[in-house]
Write an enzyme that holds these catalytic residues in place. Structure first.
Site, short mmCIF file in Angstrom:
data_model
loop_
_atom_site.label_atom_id
_atom_site.label_comp_id
_atom_site.label_asym_id
_atom_site.label_seq_id
_atom_site.Cartn_x
_atom_site.Cartn_y
_atom_site.Cartn_z
N HIS A 44 0.82 -1.22 0.00
CA HIS A 44 0.00 0.00 0.00
C HIS A 44 0.85 1.27 0.00
CE1 HIS A 44 -4.20 0.33 -0.34
NE2 HIS A 44 -4.56 0.44 0.92
N ASN A 51 -7.39 5.60 3.72
CA ASN A 51 -8.81 5.79 3.47
C ASN A 51 -9.25 7.25 3.51
OD1 ASN A 51 -8.72 3.03 3.47
ND2 ASN A 51 -10.25 2.74 5.06
N ASP A 93 -0.52 1.97 -5.41
CA ASP A 93 -0.49 0.54 -5.68
C ASP A 93 -1.77 0.10 -6.37
OD1 ASP A 93 -1.62 1.23 -2.99
OD2 ASP A 93 -2.23 -0.87 -3.07
N ASN A 96 -9.16 2.29 -1.84
CA ASN A 96 -9.81 3.23 -0.93
C ASN A 96 -9.19 4.63 -0.96
OD1 ASN A 96 -11.76 1.42 -0.04
ND2 ASN A 96 -10.47 0.66 1.63
#
Length: 215
Positions: A40, A89, A114, A135
């Site tokens: 991430h 997020n 990513d 997200n």
């Protein structure tokens, strides 16, 4: 009217009276040492590599930006780089604040992130498109009210077996994967370096990294 301001190398805002379009490159991540090296955080690795080549480092920004930032160049060569200090997020909170503060249009925004739908080893540069379940991208689209910004997607591959995608992206790359990841970071940094001044060339470079070698 949004303010045309830029952050100097010492972290102090400077006026931008000429009002030139200022490209913004944002590398997505989760903050904190526990997330360093995870899939991430690939976007922030690319931004770090771009800055390292120029001898620059991310620095503190006004708290309302919710990001660390750096800038390179002057005048028409000026570029702002940032990584959010929010969690993935809530990336849109940071990106919205950055665009507002510097008076930057979404047209001049590149987000590096990513992507599990791309195989490890592949890069893809595109404008617009869906979030693909990411997200961070979903948060940015919501905060900006548009998906018309550039994205450099960093392929991390899909999870194996029954592993959830959310668990997969929070895992670190394996030792076997790391050599390929390091090469991808280098290539992605080359693309980012070209993007502000020559987006067509950046697109070509990403497409070369996106080809299937067996095709």
């Amino acid at each position: 009217m949004p303010r045309r301001r830029i952050l100097g190398r010492l972290g102090k805002p400077e006026a931008n009276p000429a009002g030139e379009p200022v490209p913004l490159v944002v590398g997505l991540r989760n903050p904190g040492s526990e997330y360093r090296g995870t899939r991430h955080n690939a976007g922030s690795e690319v931004v770090d590599e771009v800055l390292q080549r120029s001898g620059l480092k991310l620095g503190r920004a006004p708290s309302r930006m919710r990001a660390q930032i750096a800038q390179s160049g002057v005048g028409e060569n000026r570029v702002v780089y940032a990584v959010p200090t929010t969690y993935m997020n809530n990336s849109g909170l940071a990106v919205r604040a950055l665009l507002d503060y510097f008076g930057i249009s979404p047209d001049d925004l590149l987000v590096v992130h990513d992507d599990i739908d791309l195989a490890l080893g592949r890069l893809k540069l595109q404008v617009g498109g869906g979030s693909g379940g990411h997200n961070g991208i979903r948060s940015i689209e919501s905060a900006l009210g548009t998906n018309r910004f550039s994205r450099l997607k960093f392929g991390v591959g899909r999870p194996q077996g029954d592993m959830e995608p959310s668990d997969h992206v929070l895992r670190r790359f394996s030792k076997a994967e790391r050599a390929e990841v390091d090469a991808m970071v280098e290539d992605a940094a080359d693309i980012v370096a070209h993007w502000p001044q020559d987006r067509a060339r950046a697109q070509e470079m990403a497409a070369l990294r996106g080809r299937d070698e067996n095709a």
